[in-house]
Write an enzyme that holds these catalytic residues in place. Sequence first.
Site, PDB file in Angstrom:
ATOM      1  N   ASP A 112      -5.406  -5.894  -5.524  1.00 21.01           N
ATOM      2  CA  ASP A 112      -4.479  -6.522  -5.500  1.00 21.01           C
ATOM      3  C   ASP A 112      -4.947  -8.023  -5.453  1.00 21.01           C
ATOM      4  O   ASP A 112      -5.990  -8.354  -4.773  1.00 21.01           O
ATOM      5  CB  ASP A 112      -3.422  -6.277  -4.536  1.00 21.01           C
ATOM      6  CG  ASP A 112      -2.024  -6.927  -4.380  1.00 21.01           C
ATOM      7  OD1 ASP A 112      -0.949  -6.265  -4.545  1.00 21.01           O
ATOM      8  OD2 ASP A 112      -2.021  -8.148  -4.760  1.00 21.01           O
ATOM      9  N   TRP A 161       2.238   2.946  -2.504  1.00 23.76           N
ATOM     10  CA  TRP A 161       1.818   3.792  -3.695  1.00 23.76           C
ATOM     11  C   TRP A 161       0.422   4.367  -3.164  1.00 23.76           C
ATOM     12  O   TRP A 161       0.059   5.490  -3.793  1.00 23.76           O
ATOM     13  CB  TRP A 161       1.748   2.981  -5.063  1.00 23.76           C
ATOM     14  CG  TRP A 161       2.967   2.971  -5.569  1.00 23.76           C
ATOM     15  CD1 TRP A 161       4.253   3.074  -4.973  1.00 23.76           C
ATOM     16  CD2 TRP A 161       3.474   2.881  -6.890  1.00 23.76           C
ATOM     17  NE1 TRP A 161       5.373   3.054  -5.859  1.00 23.76           N
ATOM     18  CE2 TRP A 161       4.838   2.896  -7.259  1.00 23.76           C
ATOM     19  CE3 TRP A 161       2.557   2.810  -8.165  1.00 23.76           C
ATOM     20  CZ2 TRP A 161       5.628   2.748  -8.239  1.00 23.76           C
ATOM     21  CZ3 TRP A 161       3.155   2.861  -9.323  1.00 23.76           C
ATOM     22  CH2 TRP A 161       4.754   2.793  -9.631  1.00 23.76           C
ATOM     23  N   ASP A 163      -8.253 -10.216  -9.257  1.00 24.53           N
ATOM     24  CA  ASP A 163      -6.933 -10.336 -10.254  1.00 24.53           C
ATOM     25  C   ASP A 163      -7.353  -9.275 -11.269  1.00 24.53           C
ATOM     26  O   ASP A 163      -8.719  -9.478 -11.845  1.00 24.53           O
ATOM     27  CB  ASP A 163      -7.125 -11.674 -10.864  1.00 24.53           C
ATOM     28  CG  ASP A 163      -5.994 -11.715 -12.047  1.00 24.53           C
ATOM     29  OD1 ASP A 163      -5.551 -10.764 -12.517  1.00 24.53           O
ATOM     30  OD2 ASP A 163      -5.785 -13.029 -12.377  1.00 24.53           O
ATOM     31  N   LYS A 212       5.895  -0.390 -13.992  1.00 24.04           N
ATOM     32  CA  LYS A 212       7.216  -1.014 -13.978  1.00 24.04           C
ATOM     33  C   LYS A 212       7.454  -1.748 -14.966  1.00 24.04           C
ATOM     34  O   LYS A 212       6.501  -2.604 -15.460  1.00 24.04           O
ATOM     35  CB  LYS A 212       7.355  -1.776 -12.649  1.00 24.04           C
ATOM     36  CG  LYS A 212       8.803  -2.498 -12.244  1.00 24.04           C
ATOM     37  CD  LYS A 212       8.562  -3.157 -11.293  1.00 24.04           C
ATOM     38  CE  LYS A 212       8.580  -2.386  -9.936  1.00 24.04           C
ATOM     39  NZ  LYS A 212       8.903  -3.343  -8.915  1.00 24.04           N
ATOM     40  N   GLY A 234       0.773  -1.224  -0.034  1.00 27.99           N
ATOM     41  CA  GLY A 234       0.069  -0.066   0.027  1.00 27.99           C
ATOM     42  C   GLY A 234       0.843   1.225   0.077  1.00 27.99           C
ATOM     43  O   GLY A 234       0.219   2.177   0.098  1.00 27.99           O
ATOM     44  N   ASP A 245       2.818  -1.103  -9.980  1.00 26.66           N
ATOM     45  CA  ASP A 245       3.993  -1.656  -9.549  1.00 26.66           C
ATOM     46  C   ASP A 245       4.165  -3.042  -9.594  1.00 26.66           C
ATOM     47  O   ASP A 245       5.124  -3.679  -8.842  1.00 26.66           O
ATOM     48  CB  ASP A 245       4.375  -0.848  -8.155  1.00 26.66           C
ATOM     49  CG  ASP A 245       5.888  -0.734  -7.874  1.00 26.66           C
ATOM     50  OD1 ASP A 245       6.686  -0.835  -8.849  1.00 26.66           O
ATOM     51  OD2 ASP A 245       6.285  -0.734  -6.507  1.00 26.66           O
TER      52      ASP A 245
END
Length: 227
Positions: free
Chosen positions: A94, A76, A110, A174, A74, A134
């Site tokens: 998540d 971000w 998901d 990312k 958590g 990320d």
Amino acid sequence: MGGARNLTTRLRTARGRTTASQKWLERQLNDPYVKAAKAAGYRSRAAFKILELDERFKLFQSHQRIVDLGAAPGGWTQVAVRRAGERGKVVALDILPMEPMNGAIVLQGDFQEEEAERAVLDALAGQADLVMSDIAPNTTGHNATDHLRILALVELAADFARKVLAPGGAFVAKVFQGGTERELLNALKRDYATVRHAKPPASRKDSAEMYVVAQGFRGGQGAGPGR
């Protein structure tokens, strides 16, 4: 510096630990970003990565609707909540459970599944202004394999962003060094006004991670089809 004492913290015992886990723990103990995160109340040092990206690219504004993919634990999400303010809306998603957070709607699921996509849009009560990811797969140590695995995740996250972003919105994800493959990069350039790569200072020097920052989502006018 010459004559200075070695202030590196070392573990008192390595009993029961693998060499890799021992090195990881020592690195955590000596990482200034880990210490700064604890002092600032962030759940992870990763908070500083998005803060540094924001300093460069001006990602956050008050009143934004923001989606954080792969949000746990958590860090971000905390930054997003603080930057969006009371009139903003932050949805954290998540596949793993994440501790509740004041100011954020925390969902477990998901992001590749339509059910999760609908849940995010319902929670936002509209389209998003910023989608952050990320997410990274577990690394194998084989650079070519790891690069392909992270690219696959970025493609999926970009597809998700394409479905939920409002025109003018932004996408941050990312990737690994080597950047974004041509096909994905071309798709992002079609979908967004600007696409750039960056490695924030908080990313460890020995890490291959970097970030792609796409801004100015064209929405229905120039966006490529979902894949």
